[in-house]
Design a protein around this motif. Sequence first.
Motif, PDB file in Angstrom:
ATOM      1  N   LEU A 348      39.526  -4.987  84.213  1.00 23.84           N
ATOM      2  CA  LEU A 348      38.395  -4.851  85.124  1.00 23.84           C
ATOM      3  C   LEU A 348      37.515  -3.725  84.596  1.00 23.84           C
ATOM      4  N   ARG A 349      36.240  -4.004  84.488  1.00 24.83           N
ATOM      5  CA  ARG A 349      35.373  -2.965  83.946  1.00 24.83           C
ATOM      6  C   ARG A 349      34.096  -2.832  84.745  1.00 24.83           C
ATOM      7  N   VAL A 350      33.540  -1.608  84.708  1.00 24.08           N
ATOM      8  CA  VAL A 350      32.263  -1.360  85.345  1.00 24.08           C
ATOM      9  C   VAL A 350      31.305  -0.869  84.264  1.00 24.08           C
ATOM     10  N   GLU A 360      27.880   3.606  80.458  1.00 25.83           N
ATOM     11  CA  GLU A 360      29.258   3.976  80.157  1.00 25.83           C
ATOM     12  C   GLU A 360      30.168   2.856  80.609  1.00 25.83           C
ATOM     13  N   MET A 361      31.015   2.405  79.694  1.00 27.45           N
ATOM     14  CA  MET A 361      32.009   1.405  80.042  1.00 27.45           C
ATOM     15  C   MET A 361      33.198   2.120  80.669  1.00 27.45           C
ATOM     16  N   LEU A 362      33.529   1.682  81.878  1.00 25.52           N
ATOM     17  CA  LEU A 362      34.674   2.239  82.601  1.00 25.52           C
ATOM     18  C   LEU A 362      35.655   1.081  82.674  1.00 25.52           C
ATOM     19  N   ASN A 363      36.729   1.174  81.883  1.00 25.99           N
ATOM     20  CA  ASN A 363      37.540  -0.008  81.625  1.00 25.99           C
ATOM     21  C   ASN A 363      38.977   0.188  82.120  1.00 25.99           C
ATOM     22  N   PHE A 364      39.355  -0.595  83.121  1.00 23.69           N
ATOM     23  CA  PHE A 364      40.676  -0.483  83.734  1.00 23.69           C
ATOM     24  C   PHE A 364      41.582  -1.623  83.288  1.00 23.69           C
TER      25      PHE A 364
END
Lengths: 474, 174
Positions: A348-350, A360-364
Amino acid sequence: MTTEHAGPSHGPGAILPDGTAVASLIDVERREVSLRLLWDPDVYRAEQRWLFGRCWNILGHESELPQPGDFVVRQIAGDAVIVSRDRDGDLHVVLNMCRHRGMEVCRSESGNVSSFVCPFHGWRYGLDGHLIGLPYQKELFGPECDRRTLGLRRARVETYAGIVFANWDPSAPALKDYLGDFCWYLDLIFNRSRSGVECVGAPQRWVVRSNWKLPSEQFIGGDAYHFTSVHRSLVELRTQDGDQRGLAEALRGALHGMSVSSPLGHGMRANRRRPGGSGILAGPSTMEASPDVDPRTWFKDVPPRGVPPELVDELFERLTPGQLTALVTYPPGPGGIFPNCGFNHANLRVHVPLGPDRFEMLNFVLVERDAPASFKEKIRKDMLYGFGTSGVAEQDDVEIWCSLQARASGYRGGQETVSYRSSLEVSPPPWWPGPEQVRVGYTREDAAWAFWLRYRDYLAGQVDQVGQRTAGGS
Amino acid sequence: MDRGRRIGSCDPRFSEVYDFLVDEATLLDNNHLEEWAQLLAEDLVYRIPVRRILSRGQGPPFDPVMAHLDDDHAAMTTRIRRLRSKAAWVEDPPSIVRRLLTNVRVTAAESPSEVWVQSYVLALRSQWTKAQFDIISMERQDLLRRKADSFEIARRTVYVDQSSLETSNLPLFF
């Protein structure tokens, strides 16, 4: 197709300094989008107010904050916010800015604290954002100073499947209405077991030099078309490794499937499983995945991606028979939640905007909480290998976004438009049990176009309290 | 660091390690990935953990599980094969990377055939016609193992200096 979105506006919405309405940069009749939406700093300023100030923004996952006092700092389109858990276990999202002189009250990105203290003059805030300490209050501000009015700026917080969303707009719809019927599909990935999913460690973060809308539209649009070119290398490798179908057939298999799009701007791609494989996206199978197949038998052979055999029984507690049929026939592939979230199985990414030309890629990585440790470890490794900073698939995606952004920033290039004309009738299989607009066949651009229409709604100020279009909605 | 006895820069073993690291960086800078892969041990563990910016006393700066890259030998060699395929757009044209290597410290490992090596690397990445460089600054901790008259890399952990990397993707090895 276009008339349902062409109703009268309630107002001009966001207007750029030269008088252009942002909504007018999306040509509904021609299904074209102006590249000005990618480079113009004034468009970004308009998005901060009209879109990110009013939509539900994904900040993280509850499992990042298991204990009271736990916090993470995240961003909403340029604003740093603190996500915290208080002594009662409730989540809060506040602006990371002291109400006194605007200094940051938290300067690390995660941790555990009992309060947040501003380094400038020592104002102290509780985990819920209330001002609980004001040094020399009597001497400097007098007895009538009311601390209760001086808490950190609060956002609304809601969660779905533990995913934490925040919204600045008090009149925005509840998260449930914002996600709408699309939850039926999200449940298949994030909400299918008793304990649900949890986040693996801290997210990856890295800065991509492109507009946030490029990846967002692509995930929401479930763009299978790009796979045949951008990710051709992955298919080449499989062919070299003895995949007998051959390159052309494998690529073609990736193109055929189902797209789901929501009028609220969310979307997803799904590929059908067939004997011999229906393409690299869905993986091979030994049985025809028809709606008549018994899900219990099917999942014994092919458990849904990310679900260990131990948890298969829980699917039958959590999901409806229709959802189980969907999981057998068209298991979920890549998709996205409007406006700037993408997902792909456990990933899941924002796409957090940092300006018009950077995000900014925020990657879970999310895994089933009750899965065995070795299973979680395998998911984590698979995800890191394919997606994220060094992911062998994502490396090439990022290249497209950055190259495209560079050209869209030119004088002539920045005035060009790009088109989304490849369209398919809404055509769910007669037995299809799911909601939303469902199209089956070769991948088309309808779901990506649905993203742009929803974007246009927001920038035109045409979103009312229940989250539907205020004018001309379907 | 300081896992074992320090092997100082006057020790001939230090020179062997240093020469190995410089040769290795040269292979990578010149995009000789297949030759570089020959230096990787079969039991390789190669990790780039995610850094977190925490207040003092709030725990270790690197996340114990999440990483930007976490590969074994098989994954690493498949990555290289992919980069050599016709449609690996990210490295076609290839990045121009300069790995500046310094602050090498060598210490003895438990096995006499192995040494621990700490080094600092400043990688400058230039990509297509972009005006600016991507700067990737890091500390590496390696476990090197004797192999014939040289070494192989049994373990490498890359500790990057940013919690949010300022490079658009990471198809590079360090």
